[in-house]
Design an enzyme around this catalytic site. Structure first.
Site: not given
Ligand code: GLU
Length: 494
Positions: A261-264
């Protein structure tokens, strides 16, 4: 003189489309290609696949270059554009692709398809309704158009695409160096478009023609392209060319097994730079997403990785993007970095935190502060964020620590420290340490009784670099001033 080994040297390419920023998956693909080429003294080509006019983004192109340079992945070739370091741009090679499509038309293995978008959409719908196994959305009608009809349509300027005649009842098989033997039934493949109606090639045609013309020996790319490979093999066959070796790299998943995901991990390479990661840490981390050198080593330079790299050691199963590990690695590399090389980045972070040029003028001091903090930091930004009290007196004291260390009984101890420090010569870490130890003994207390309140007084927090190095770096005036302020604070707390 021709090098006799020349023929054995691999040629690989990284072929990004400038439709978005370079993410970790793409960067890993670039890195594996780079390592594979460097390992064998081969060639690493950068090819920009920019024929999709609708999705082209100039900013993405700039970022791809910046990301690769930042990671230290220098490419080798591109003689006809900009000399030895210029990459290839497919948009400058469109005549070549058209020529090659013409060749396949002349050989009768491709055909012009004049079907309109509406007709194809209708067919697709009908096929889906009829639940046909092969809902490809066309009926190959144009394969059988009489020559006269084609002439007439061409003369009338009718828009058309060029499609490959995919043979019926074939199995298209290939050996993937990572995934093993793979086979597709040709019934699963549509008569794929080679040339679009605007005259631009599709990814498939341009990719195959270029791989051939550039002498690419090994296609190393992400797993998501594996379904394109049988199509490419059919195109190679249609030209009468032998296909290169294929190796599809494992997908990269988030630690919970889901998609990145964008964060990961789905952040762009330059996002990692902005977040305070070092290029040598990110590329070392990326190299281990699906590959391992086969011994216990984890921390490796680019040269060491190139020496050890082998596709046989790239696993087929998904790799896991563990950001904690990346942070750990970044910390390791941060410690290894000479202060000098961190100066620009940390200075920028200090500026962002509100320090002005006057506060940041003394380079010797800045390097000393970086030296004190880099070992305890995971990111460049941590160094800046944790060291602000080296530039301004702490505005407040960490409350939990103040309750413990700023009790009334700390007052006489702070006074004694103040008195000694004011007279201490030289104001150096080793001498300061001796001073604290002697004073603690004299007062019959553990050294902690002095160290903790003093640390809190000068920094406002209960953790940080070694106290004595810190006092030396701050200097006598600052230390004495802050101790007086803290003393007043302790007295007021009661
Ligand atoms: N242009 C494709 C991409 O964006 C290249 C895929 C391949 O390597 O064949 O990744």
């Amino acid at each position: 003189m021709a090098d006799p080994k020349e023929g054995m040297r691999p040629v690989v390419r990284f072929a990004p489309s400038p439709t978005g920023y370079l993410h970790v998956g793409g960067a890993r693909t670039a890195l594996f290609n780079f390592l594979f080429a460097r390992h064998a003294g081969g060639t690493f080509i950068l090819r920009i696949e920019d024929t999709d006019q609708k999705r082209y983004q100039a900013a993405a192109l700039d970022e791809i270059f910046a990301s690769l340079r930042w990671l230290g992945l220098d490419w080798d070739e591109g003689p006809e554009v900009g000399g030895p370091h210029g990459p290839y741009f497919q948009s400058q090679r469109t005549a070549l692709y058209r020529e090659h499509a013409e060749r396949l038309l002349a050989a009768g293995v491709a055909y012009r398809c004049f079907c309109s978008e509406e007709r194809l959409a209708r067919l697709r719908q009908e096929q889906e309704q009829a639940r046909m196994a092969n809902g490809l959305g066309y009926d190959r009608r144009c394969r059988a158009l009489p020559a006269a009809e084609i002439e007439r349509l061409l003369a009338a300027g009718a828009p058309h695409v060029v499609r490959l005649k995919v043979p019926d009842g074939r199995t298209v098989a290939f050996h993937d160096l990572i995934r093993g033997d793979i086979a597709y039934a040709s019934a699963e493949l549509d008569d794929l478009v080679l040339l679009k109606s605007d005259g631009f090639p599709t990814y498939h045609l341009a990719n195959v023609v270029d791989d051939r013309l550039m002498g690419v020996t090994h296609v190393l790319r992400g797993d998501e392209w594996i379904a394109s490979t049988p199509k490419h093999i059919l195109i190679y066959e249609s030209f009468g060319w032998a296909p290169p070796v294929f190796a599809h790299m494992p997908v990269i998943l988030a630690p919970d097994g889901g998609k990145l995901s964008k964060r990961r991990g789905a952040a762009s390479v330059m996002d990692y730079q902005r977040a305070g990661f070092l290029p040598e840490a990110l590329r070392n981390f990326l190299a281990l997403l699906g590959w391992a050198p086969g011994d216990d080593r984890e921390i490796m330079t680019l040269e060491e990785m190139a020496r050890a790299f082998a596709l046989e050691r790239v696993q087929a199963k998904a790799a896991v993007f563990d950001e904690t590990k990346l942070e750990w690695m970044n910390g390791v590399y941060l410690q290894a970095r000479p202060e000098e090389t961190l100066l620009a980045d940390v200075r920028a972070a200090w500026r962002q935190a509100g320090l002005d040029d006057a506060a940041l003028a003394d380079e010797g001091y800045l390097k000393k502060v970086i030296g004190l903090f880099k070992e305890r930091s995971k990111r460049v930004g941590d160094i800046a964020a944790r060291s602000l009290y080296f530039f301004r007196d702490p505005g407040e004291y960490e409350e939990a620590a103040a309750r413990k260390h700023f009790r009334p009984e700390a007052l006489p101890l702070l006074d004694a420290v103040l008195e000694r420090l004011a007279a201490q010569e030289p104001f150096r870490a080793d001498a300061l340490e001796a001073l604290f130890r002697a004073l603690a003994e004299e007062k019959g207390v553990g050294a902690g009784k002095l160290i903790h309140p003093v640390r809190l007084a000068v920094s406002g927090v209960s953790f940080g670099p070694g106290l004595f190095e810190m006092l030396e770096a701050l200097g006598r005036d600052t230390v004495v001033r802050r101790l007086h302020r803290a003393r007043a604070h302790v007295a007021a707390r009661g």
